[in-house]
Scaffold this motif. Structure first.
Motif, short mmCIF file in Angstrom:
data_model
loop_
_atom_site.label_atom_id
_atom_site.label_comp_id
_atom_site.label_asym_id
_atom_site.label_seq_id
_atom_site.Cartn_x
_atom_site.Cartn_y
_atom_site.Cartn_z
N CYS A 1 16.53 -36.71 -23.05
CA CYS A 1 15.77 -35.56 -22.57
C CYS A 1 16.58 -34.29 -22.60
O CYS A 1 17.73 -34.25 -22.20
CB CYS A 1 15.32 -35.79 -21.13
SG CYS A 1 14.05 -37.00 -21.01
N GLY B 1 16.31 -38.47 -14.07
CA GLY B 1 16.91 -37.33 -14.75
C GLY B 1 16.71 -36.03 -13.98
O GLY B 1 17.53 -35.12 -14.01
N ASN C 1 10.23 -35.45 -18.25
CA ASN C 1 11.41 -36.29 -18.05
C ASN C 1 11.07 -37.28 -16.94
O ASN C 1 9.94 -37.33 -16.48
CB ASN C 1 12.67 -35.47 -17.75
CG ASN C 1 12.69 -34.90 -16.36
OD1 ASN C 1 11.68 -34.86 -15.67
ND2 ASN C 1 13.84 -34.44 -15.93
N CYS C 2 12.04 -38.07 -16.55
CA CYS C 2 11.76 -39.02 -15.48
C CYS C 2 12.40 -38.53 -14.19
O CYS C 2 13.20 -37.60 -14.20
CB CYS C 2 12.28 -40.41 -15.85
SG CYS C 2 14.05 -40.55 -15.66
N CYS D 1 20.23 -41.61 -19.40
CA CYS D 1 19.84 -42.69 -20.30
C CYS D 1 19.82 -42.22 -21.72
O CYS D 1 20.09 -41.06 -22.02
CB CYS D 1 18.50 -43.31 -19.88
SG CYS D 1 17.05 -42.50 -20.56
N CYS E 1 20.25 -34.75 -20.56
CA CYS E 1 20.34 -35.68 -19.45
C CYS E 1 21.39 -36.74 -19.72
O CYS E 1 21.49 -37.28 -20.81
CB CYS E 1 19.00 -36.34 -19.19
SG CYS E 1 19.05 -37.47 -17.80
N PRO F 1 12.77 -44.34 -20.26
CA PRO F 1 11.41 -43.96 -19.87
C PRO F 1 10.68 -43.03 -20.83
O PRO F 1 9.45 -43.06 -20.89
CB PRO F 1 11.59 -43.30 -18.50
CG PRO F 1 13.03 -43.19 -18.25
CD PRO F 1 13.75 -44.10 -19.18
S1 SF4 Z 1 14.16 -40.26 -19.31
FE1 SF4 Z 1 14.97 -39.64 -17.33
S2 SF4 Z 1 17.02 -40.42 -17.29
FE2 SF4 Z 1 16.33 -40.55 -19.39
S3 SF4 Z 1 17.02 -38.67 -20.31
FE3 SF4 Z 1 15.00 -38.28 -19.59
S4 SF4 Z 1 15.20 -37.41 -17.53
FE4 SF4 Z 1 17.12 -38.38 -18.10
#
Ligand code: SF4
Ligand SMILES: Cc1cc2nc3c(=O)[nH]c(=O)nc-3n(C[C@H](O)[C@H](O)[C@H](O)COP(=O)(O)O)c2cc1C
Ligand code: SF4
Ligand code: SF4
Ligand code: FES
Lengths: 782, 435
Positions: free
Chosen positions: A243, A274, A270-271, A239, A236, A396
């Motif tokens: 992930c 992402g 994941n969030c 951030c 991802c 996250p």
């Molecule tokens: S927490 Fe969300 S934004 Fe961060 S790497 Fe994982 S999926 Fe991507």
């Protein structure tokens, strides 16, 4: 890795012996033998419920048989256990077929139009463990077809098998119990509280783990059949959590992204950012052709050779510096780093296209490069201290990992901040409330041991003296320290040396032997020895006229406090911009080179732990316009080659450099600022970026934006009383640059502070105020 | 001929049996005062020695259940009284609470003392407003008299007793669903282990007992274990309330030693309604497989009933005479289970939905004999496959009725509907006929 002793238990399943750690569930032990017991409610990361009854098996322990089949997803192995699954027990087989038949009586015949068709555990297991015919001749239960439980998740209650995976995930993993099972009997259904939709930052995981097509994502609905998709393992880009993802592409277009499995990092989650924020890649305004400013001062499309030549010519003429944003891959950052030193002959490079300080740069070189703290350390920590860091909003998966331990063993969390956040409430954090800028004063009160973990966010630099105080605290207590930036590329940029005081591998520029090391590896006679300027200094130097050209990659002028100066500098300097979409930089640039987005190229990021996160190109970009390749072409054109014509070459060369094993630079203590006295109407600004906000990589995904937390101004009850406002009334926050008016939320926040989201709808602090934290603003009723 | 042994119901005929004064007139609260002078463990031992078994259905030894509560664990312990009484046919706890709520309160004091609980809860079904009011009044009176609250009887023992009114769900009588409901959640059974004795209400060690179980304790303390165990049979000790309902001349509560037979109870209660014969009956509520006139002499204790293929359950004897259509009765019960299924597990949730549809068809004469096999096979797929005993219970009437009355099911098919006159089974049918 660890020397924890694990008791092993040996059981027999379908005649085969298997040894598994004590506590392992029968269904998992069977998996180890390759025996697949059908299941719906079972999920390895959720507490067992034993609700669907699909996993029934026959069990005997030391010769004593259970009188009836048992749910293998709820029973841990025991010594002397003999298990017979559907493969060897007629009773278990009939029980499973019976449950499957019953599960299907109320299931609609939606497969041909269902998103899950082709990758559906219900379809698959009905084939593998069910009967070919149903004996049901009655009336099926019906519900209104799909209902929105948020702007991005739809629920089809007819398809739901009531496994409670989604509700358990939301409660146990995300701590967002916004969906529950309601009603009873066959009318039982997943539902939301009518006044509070399913607005969880992690809601997409429920879509992924739903074993049927009951939960679907608004953006993917009806777009594809699984067998039309080509899947690519990816990382991802949003951030620093790191992930692992899977990107699914159909005919050259990314249709969805799923959480990948990585037990060490994101487990299976994941969030939503992402998962769903990838439309920026296919935005209509994607830059497709190189552009060069022509004689009449207009940007004009050009051929690649023309553009490369123009870039080289401009850069050759004057002294140049490099500004690379925090989103570059390791390979691209390495390209920028080497390009600055070898081609431009300067250490004037900085990836920190955001609020940054000299103290932070010292902290990075002395402390961050050495940090080895990992997710595992959170798992084992006796306490976690959060400073200048809101895990749920800013990283996250770090939040989920801390939450896991809070839930499992009441891990103690302390948060030093000016405002209590929703995330920290969910972590039951001990909230140490300080005025913005006074964070360092609270540090001595926190008890830490060598088992503790300190997580400090990139915002810590906004409070003078805080980073050096934290480093000293970690030194004194032996606590493990990690610096967690928000952006995916920052940790990699540090390792690549995309900063003025470090060369690749954490080598201090100031160290002569480090320079010799790198020079030898690069086959150049020397590396510039003077410390490079920071991004703020580079901009000032351009405006003073000492720097004449800039290479800018992935930078938004509005991310910094000095955007007026930055825009002025972009106007003055000869600018080569490497970008994916038009921006304030491309508009002012002299040469614009369109580059590939993450899904279009291969490469890697380093997550906050420093762990490598590799990704492959999910969509083939015929030009392979990774930044590093273009930089290499410009360098060739300038006859100062960096010889990194592919991502692979960059990654290989970077790896061969290895890490610096010499002494890191020392950190000098910066003194803590004293806060000025405030007038009654004045407050100190504090803010952070929300996970879902107006960040450029989230553009084009309205369904996702619909679940963002609503922008508010947060003030304390005392201040609310003094200016005479209650929840929901409009409040005006202003300084000499501008004003923001938003509804107020009265909450736990320091009496001297006012909080606003940093970059949300109607609340763009840097653009409006020119500052984002610590500064004095006026707060009045609107 | 077994005689009735009124203990719990001894004074129900007195006008003020439900008041604290009426209760005390017969030595009420003396047992609690006596127990509080004993060692808590001695109280547990006494209840163990008495042989008292839980009256909520499963017949688990009460003293042993109390003994499972870990002591010296520095945790709060709770006593929870199950007054959800919702099983079709079961109607003993509500009359008991209406006629003598103080005996339950006294039982709570003794039980809480024994298991070292400072809080006790009575979870009562929400539909019985009149009982709720009466129990609440009794609790208030007991507080006023110093029998609840701080320093009960000057013994230094504290007990808070809370009456919690449920919202009307059969499943909330299942002890773990009850605990969820009591905690404020939707009542659905919990995964066990952990058992309530280890992690019950608010994850603390908890005893859940039926109203009648707890109400039996004061008499045991007062008269001794030997007195109690002198009643009943070898493994089923003491007296208990048998609830007779349906086609019986004098329906109601009959308190007798465990092991009495239906023949004896019918004799005492005036027999099956005049002019009719017994067709089938439930020994312990609708979840226990039905019996027929062949079982009139089955001893109604745990062992006797289970040896005959059913369960003593809650001793809810629903009597049906020959005017009752078995298919109709079973369908009504099945509709109840479908309505009350909590929905957690597949076999019960989906199975009851399906069973009802097949039974409806059969009642109206649709379907074929093969549907009986389908019914039996579905029951086989539900029984022992469900998460809790509700699903199992839902199959009992079906499997047992097909066992005893297969011909009558088939008669519906050949007759194109029910061969019986449904009105003949009603109360007003006999009223009209003047029988
Ligand atoms: S927490 Fe969300 S934004 Fe961060 S790497 Fe994982 S999926 Fe991507
Ligand atoms: C579906 C279902 C409903 C139940 N309803 C009741 C009830 O209403 N009252 C009751 O005392 N026990 C009920 N039980 C039994 C309880 O789970 C529990 O066994 C009992 O309260 C224990 O008390 P005892 O040991 O005193 O019998 C029910 C069980 C099931 C499975
Ligand atoms: S919506 Fe999906 S995950 Fe949630 S209970 Fe239904 S089937 Fe399970
Ligand atoms: S058997 Fe299953 S669905 Fe039925 S009440 Fe028990 S848990 Fe709920
Ligand atoms: S998978 Fe075991 S009960 Fe659902």
């Amino acid at each position: 890795m660890s020397n924890e002793v694990v008791d092993m238990i040996t059981v027999v399943i379908d005649g085969f012996e298997v040894s598994v750690p004590k506590g392992t569930l029968v269904i998992r032990a069977a998996e180890k033998l390759g025996i697949q017991i059908p299941r719906f409610c079972d999920h390895p990361l959720l507490d067992p419920v034993g609700a669907c009854r699909q996993c029934l098996v026959d069990i005997e322990i030391n010769g004593r048989a259970f009188p009836k089949p048992q749910a293998s997803c709820t029973i841990p192995v025991e010594p002397g256990m003999i298990v017979k699954t559907q493969l060897t027990s007629a009773v278990a087989k009939k029980a499973q077929e019976g449950v499957m038949e019953m599960l299907l009586i109320n299931h609609p015949l939606d497969c041909p139009v269902c998103d899950k068709g082709g990758e559906c555990p219900l379809q698959n297991q009905a084939m593998s463990n069910g009967q070919s015919d149903s004996r049901f001749e009655g009336t099926k239960r019906t519900f209104e077809k799909p209902i929105h439980i948020s702007s991005q998740v739809l629920l089809d209650r007819e398809r739901c098998v009531l496994c409670a995976r989604c509700t358990r995930f939301s409660e146990q993993i995300a701590s967002d119990p916004f969906i529950t099972l309601n009603e009873r009997g066959a009318l039982q259904q997943v539902g939301i509280y009518e006044k509070q939709p399913f607005e969880s930052y992690f809601s997409g995981n429920t879509v992924q783990i739903c074993p049927v097509g009951a939960l679907t994502g608004a953006s993917y609905r009806f777009r594809a059949r699984p067998f039309d998709l080509v899947s690519t393992p990816s990382a991802c880009e949003h951030c620093a959590s790191g992930c692992s993802l899977r990107t699914d592409v159909r005919r050259g277009k990314t249709l969805r992204r799923l959480a990948g499995d990585d037990a060490e990092v994101n487990e299976e989650w994941n969030c939503d950012k992402g998962r769903w924020a990838f439309k920026y890649v296919t935005a209509a305004d994607r830059l497709t052709h190189p552009m060069v400013r022509n004689a009449s001062g207009e940007l004009q499309e050009a051929s690649w050779p023309e553009a490369i030549a123009a870039a080289a010519a401009g850069l050759q003429k004057t002294s140049a510096a490099v500004l690379v944003g925090g989103r570059a891959s390791v390979e691209d950052a390495y390209g920028y780093s080497k390009f600055a030193r070898v081609t431009l002959g300067t250490n004037n490079i900085d990836f920190r296209s955001r609020i940054s300080t000299a103290e932070e740069r010292d902290f990075i070189a002395s402390t961050v490069v050495r940090a080895k703290t990992t997710y595992r350390d959170i798992d084992r920590a006796d306490s976690v201290l959060l400073v200048g860091f809101e895990p749920e909003e800013e990283s996250p998966i770090v939040f989920l990992r801390i939450h896991k331990q809070v839930r499992k063993r009441a891990l103690k969390v302390t948060a030093i901040a000016s405002k209590l956040s929703i995330g920290n409430e969910k972590l039951s954090a001990n909230f140490v409330c300080v005025a913005p800028g006074s964070e360092a004063t609270a540090l001595p009160s926190v008890a830490l041991t060598a088992q503790s973990v300190i997580l400090v966010g990139e915002r810590a630099c906004e409070s003078a003296g805080l980073l050096s105080a934290i480093a000293a605290l970690a030194e004194k207590t032996g606590a493990k320290l990690a610096w967690i930036p928000r952006r995916a590329g920052e940790r990699g940029a540090i390792a690549a040396g995309a900063i003025g005081n470090l060369l690749p591998g954490g080598r201090p520029v100031a160290d002569a032997s480090a320079r010799v090391d790198v020079a030898a590896a690069w086959g150049v006679t020397s590396i510039p020895s003077s410390l490079g300027l920071s991004s703020d200094e580079i901009i000032a130097a351009v405006n003073k006229g000492t720097i004449g050209a800039l290479v800018v990659g992935g930078v938004d002028p509005l991310d910094g406090e000095n955007h007026h100066e930055m825009l002025e500098a972009l106007q003055k300097a000869f600018v080569v911009s490497l970008e994916i979409r038009p921006s304030a930089v491309t508009t002012l640039a002299d040469v614009v080179l369109p580059v590939a987005a993450v899904t279009e190229k291969s490469g890697s990021f380093l997550d906050w732990e420093g762990r490598s996160r590799n990704f492959e190109a999910a969509v083939v970009d015929s030009l392979q316009r990774s930044d590093v390749r273009l930089l290499s072409m410009i360098a060739d054109e300038m006859s100062k080659p960096i010889s990194l014509s592919t991502v692979k070459a960059a990654s290989k060369e970077f790896a061969s450099l290895g890490n610096w094993d010499g002494a890191p630079s020392a950190l000098s203590l910066t003194s803590v600022q004293t806060v000025s006295a405030l007038q009654a109407n004045e407050a100190l600004l504090t803010s952070w970026r929300r996970l879902l906000d107006e960040g450029s990589l989230q553009q084009g995904e309205e369904n996702l934006a619909g679940t963002a937390r609503k922008p508010v101004v947060v003030i304390s009850p005392k201040r609310a009383a003094s200016i005479g406002v209650t929840d929901g009334e409009a409040v005006r926050v202003s300084n000499s640059h501008g004003a923001i008016v938003l509804p107020v939320l009265v909450e736990a926040i320091h009496d001297d502070a006012v909080w606003l989201p940093r970059n949300s709808r109607g609340s763009h602090l840097l653009a409006t105020f020119g500052v984002a934290s610590g500064a004095v603003v006026t707060v009045v009723k609107d | 001929m077994t005689q009735l042994t009124p203990v719990l119901s001894a004074h129900w005929d007195e006008k003020d049996s439900f008041t604290i004064a009426g209760y005390k007139r017969h030595g009420g609260y003396d047992a609690a005062a006596k127990a509080l002078k004993m060692e808590p463990d001695a109280v547990i031992q006494l209840v163990k020695d008495s042989g008292l078994r839980g009256r909520g259905g499963a017949g688990f030894p009460t003293g042993m259940k109390w003994g499972f509560i870990p002591q010296g664990d520095n945790k709060d312990h709770y006593l929870v009284v199950n007054a959800d009484e919702s099983e079709p046919g079961t109607c003993k706890d509500m009359p008991l609470l209406l006629a003598n709520p103080h005996v339950l309160i006294e039982g709570c004091i003794i039980a809480s003392y024994a298991i070292r609980a400072k809080y006790a809860f009575i979870y009562i079904r929400g539909e019985v407003t009149h009982v709720v009011r009466r129990v609440q009044q009794a609790i208030d009176d007991a507080y006023a008299a110093g029998h609840l609250g701080k320093n009960i009887f000057g013994s230094g023992v504290d007990l808070e007793l809370v009456l919690h009114v449920g919202a009307g769900a059969y499943i909330c009588g299942e002890e773990t669903a009850l605990l969820d409901s009591l905690e404020g959640f939707r009542g659905q059974p919990r995964l066990r282990p952990p058992f309530p004795a280890i992690a019950g209400l608010y994850a603390r060690p908890t005893v859940v007992n039926n109203v009648e179980s707890i109400a039996s304790v004061p008499a045991i303390i007062a008269h001794g274990a030997e007195w109690f165990s002198s009643m009943g049979t070898e493994k089923s000790k003491g007296m208990t309330l048998y609830s007779l309902s349906g086609h019986v001349t004098n329906p109601g509560q009959f308190e007798a030693p465990l092991g009495i037979t239906l023949r004896e109870l019918l004799e005492i209660s005036g027999g099956v309604r005049a002019g009719h014969q017994l067709k089938f009956w439930t020994p312990g509520g609708s979840s226990t497989p039905i019996f027929t006139s062949a079982h009139l002499d089955t001893p109604l204790d745990y062992e006797g009933v289970s040896a005959a293929g059913s369960m003593l359950g809650t001793k809810a004897l629903q009597i049906f005479d020959e005017t009752t259509c078995i298919v109709r009765a079973v369908l009504r019960w099945t509709e109840f289970y479908k309505h009350e299924s909590c929905g957690k597990c597949t076999p019960c949730r989906e199975g009851t939905w399906w069973l009802v549809q097949i039974l409806r068809d059969l009642e109206s004469g649709k379907g074929s004999e093969a549907d009986l096999e389908k019914l039996l096979d579905l029951c086989d797929n539900i029984m022992g496959r469900s998460f809790c005993a509700l699903g199992d219970g839902a199959t009992s009437p079906i499997t047992s009725s097909i066992n005893y009355f297969r011909e009558e099911y088939i008669a519906h098919l050949t007759h194109g509907g029910c061969p019986l006159d449904p009105h003949a089974a009603t109360v007003f049918a006999s009223a009209k006929a003047g029988v």
